[in-house]
Design an enzyme around this catalytic site. Sequence first.
Site, PDB file in Angstrom:
ATOM      1  N   CYS A  84       3.411   8.616   0.919  1.00 48.00           N
ATOM      2  CA  CYS A  84       3.921   7.670   1.915  1.00 48.00           C
ATOM      3  C   CYS A  84       4.180   6.344   1.197  1.00 48.00           C
ATOM      4  O   CYS A  84       3.267   5.726   0.648  1.00 48.00           O
ATOM      5  CB  CYS A  84       2.889   7.519   3.027  1.00 48.00           C
ATOM      6  SG  CYS A  84       3.397   6.362   4.286  1.00 48.00           S
TER       7      CYS A  84
ATOM      8  N   GLU B 123       0.833  -1.198   0.000  1.00 45.54           N
ATOM      9  CA  GLU B 123       0.000   0.000   0.000  1.00 45.54           C
ATOM     10  C   GLU B 123       0.875   1.257   0.000  1.00 45.54           C
ATOM     11  O   GLU B 123       1.958   1.272   0.571  1.00 45.54           O
ATOM     12  CB  GLU B 123      -0.915  -0.003   1.228  1.00 45.54           C
ATOM     13  CG  GLU B 123      -1.971  -1.083   1.115  1.00 45.54           C
ATOM     14  CD  GLU B 123      -2.859  -1.210   2.340  1.00 45.54           C
ATOM     15  OE1 GLU B 123      -4.033  -1.537   2.162  1.00 45.54           O
ATOM     16  OE2 GLU B 123      -2.397  -0.988   3.461  1.00 45.54           O
TER      17      GLU B 123
ATOM     18  N   CYS C  44       6.425  -4.775  15.300  1.00 45.82           N
ATOM     19  CA  CYS C  44       6.023  -3.802  16.328  1.00 45.82           C
ATOM     20  C   CYS C  44       4.565  -4.084  16.710  1.00 45.82           C
ATOM     21  O   CYS C  44       3.721  -4.307  15.840  1.00 45.82           O
ATOM     22  CB  CYS C  44       6.170  -2.371  15.817  1.00 45.82           C
ATOM     23  SG  CYS C  44       7.844  -2.001  15.279  1.00 45.82           S
TER      24      CYS C  44
ATOM     25  N   CYS D  94       6.677  -6.850   7.133  1.00 43.00           N
ATOM     26  CA  CYS D  94       7.820  -6.341   7.905  1.00 43.00           C
ATOM     27  C   CYS D  94       8.201  -7.385   8.942  1.00 43.00           C
ATOM     28  O   CYS D  94       7.340  -8.015   9.546  1.00 43.00           O
ATOM     29  CB  CYS D  94       7.464  -5.022   8.586  1.00 43.00           C
ATOM     30  SG  CYS D  94       8.867  -4.296   9.461  1.00 43.00           S
TER      31      CYS D  94
ATOM     32  N   CYS E 270      -0.924   5.991  10.282  1.00 37.66           N
ATOM     33  CA  CYS E 270       0.289   5.358  10.791  1.00 37.66           C
ATOM     34  C   CYS E 270      -0.034   4.057  11.533  1.00 37.66           C
ATOM     35  O   CYS E 270      -0.878   4.028  12.421  1.00 37.66           O
ATOM     36  CB  CYS E 270       0.950   6.359  11.739  1.00 37.66           C
ATOM     37  SG  CYS E 270       2.446   5.746  12.440  1.00 37.66           S
TER      38      CYS E 270
ATOM     39  N   CYS F  94       1.417  -2.257  15.181  1.00 43.15           N
ATOM     40  CA  CYS F  94       1.432  -2.013  13.738  1.00 43.15           C
ATOM     41  C   CYS F  94       0.836  -3.186  12.956  1.00 43.15           C
ATOM     42  O   CYS F  94       1.241  -4.339  13.148  1.00 43.15           O
ATOM     43  CB  CYS F  94       2.883  -1.765  13.311  1.00 43.15           C
ATOM     44  SG  CYS F  94       3.098  -1.731  11.534  1.00 43.15           S
TER      45      CYS F  94
HETATM   46  S1  SF4 Z   1       6.095   0.156  12.644  1.00 45.62           S
HETATM   47 FE1  SF4 Z   1       5.416  -1.594  11.386  1.00 45.62          FE
HETATM   48  S2  SF4 Z   1       6.370  -1.279   9.402  1.00 45.62           S
HETATM   49 FE2  SF4 Z   1       7.440   0.045  10.852  1.00 45.62          FE
HETATM   50  S3  SF4 Z   1       9.158  -1.192  11.615  1.00 45.62           S
HETATM   51 FE3  SF4 Z   1       7.491  -1.571  13.040  1.00 45.62          FE
HETATM   52  S4  SF4 Z   1       6.439  -3.392  12.242  1.00 45.62           S
HETATM   53 FE4  SF4 Z   1       7.732  -2.606  10.600  1.00 45.62          FE
END
Ligand code: SF4
Length: 337
Positions: free
Chosen positions: A103, A90, A114, A110, A331, A117
Amino acid sequence: MEWFYDLSEAELRKSVTGLGLKEFVAVQLSTWILNKNIVDPDGWSNISKENRELLTENFDFTLDRSIRTDADPSGTKKFLIELQDGNRIESVLIREKNHYTFCISSQVGCALGCKFCATGNLGFKRDLFSGEIISQVILLKKELGDYEGKINLVFMGMGEPLLNYENLRKALIRLTDEKGISISPRRITVSTAGILKNLKKLEEDFPNIKISFSLNGSDNTQRQKLMPVSKKEHLDDIIEYFRDRKRKHRITFEYVLIEGLNDSLEDAEKVSKLLRGIPSKINIIPYNPNDFADFKTPSEKKVDEFAEFLVKKGLTVMVRWSKGKDIRSACGQLAGE
Ligand code: SF4
């Protein structure tokens, strides 16, 4: 057949001259596609028909396909893009007062996981090629038609850009090249969870590109609970690096504020001490809910108290109630869904 968007300028020149064409044809090609956004060979008016045919027989000029867009009333648009192998990423187009912000994603998924996220919860699939990074920028530029104003690029989409450093570097060279897309490095921000080795490389290679660091915790122990990367990349080492290196711009620290986890005034006090001596600004981002995490957004009062505390300590603070929440493009919400 070579994919045009994935070639560096030197690689393109070599391939073009390899076809028996003059080197300047490579420059003309880059100008049409990267600078003027004209991907259709019929529009390359200063290249002869014969040469255009030779080029289309030998290069693939197909952009990755946007298969869905969602827009919200603020002018934010989210693009679901299908890559040539069927993976999806995206990108988000944000209309600001005097410019647009793109963005951009750097990976499919990923690996850093996190907790707040959506992308992190998908896990890691693969790095994007440099051409897939560039293709996103061209797609979003096409959406703006003949707009000639300023564009900011932020690498804050899916993925950790500094874990895909070589492809990011190749894309940044193309994106900032005056003969190509020509975005000033000062208008580009790379956001990172803190991959120190590659952060140093990035600042060596592109001293004018801005850095945004996802802080999200007031010390390493607290940060680890939200960002497992902190087990390997200690917060103190990253902060020390930020403090010691001279740079022209301020570091932006992003702090996702989560109710009951990192939003107390004790946390604010610790953050103010942590950032002491670093030319910085801090963006407070009240947590944006997603389907994967069970966190809560703090009340507006709590957010204001946290921000005001930091302001009183002399920090530059912005509270960012995210745009694009309705279309899950804010975000921490991108999930390639
Ligand atoms: S916020 Fe999401 S995209 Fe960014 S490093 Fe952490 S897990 Fe990866």
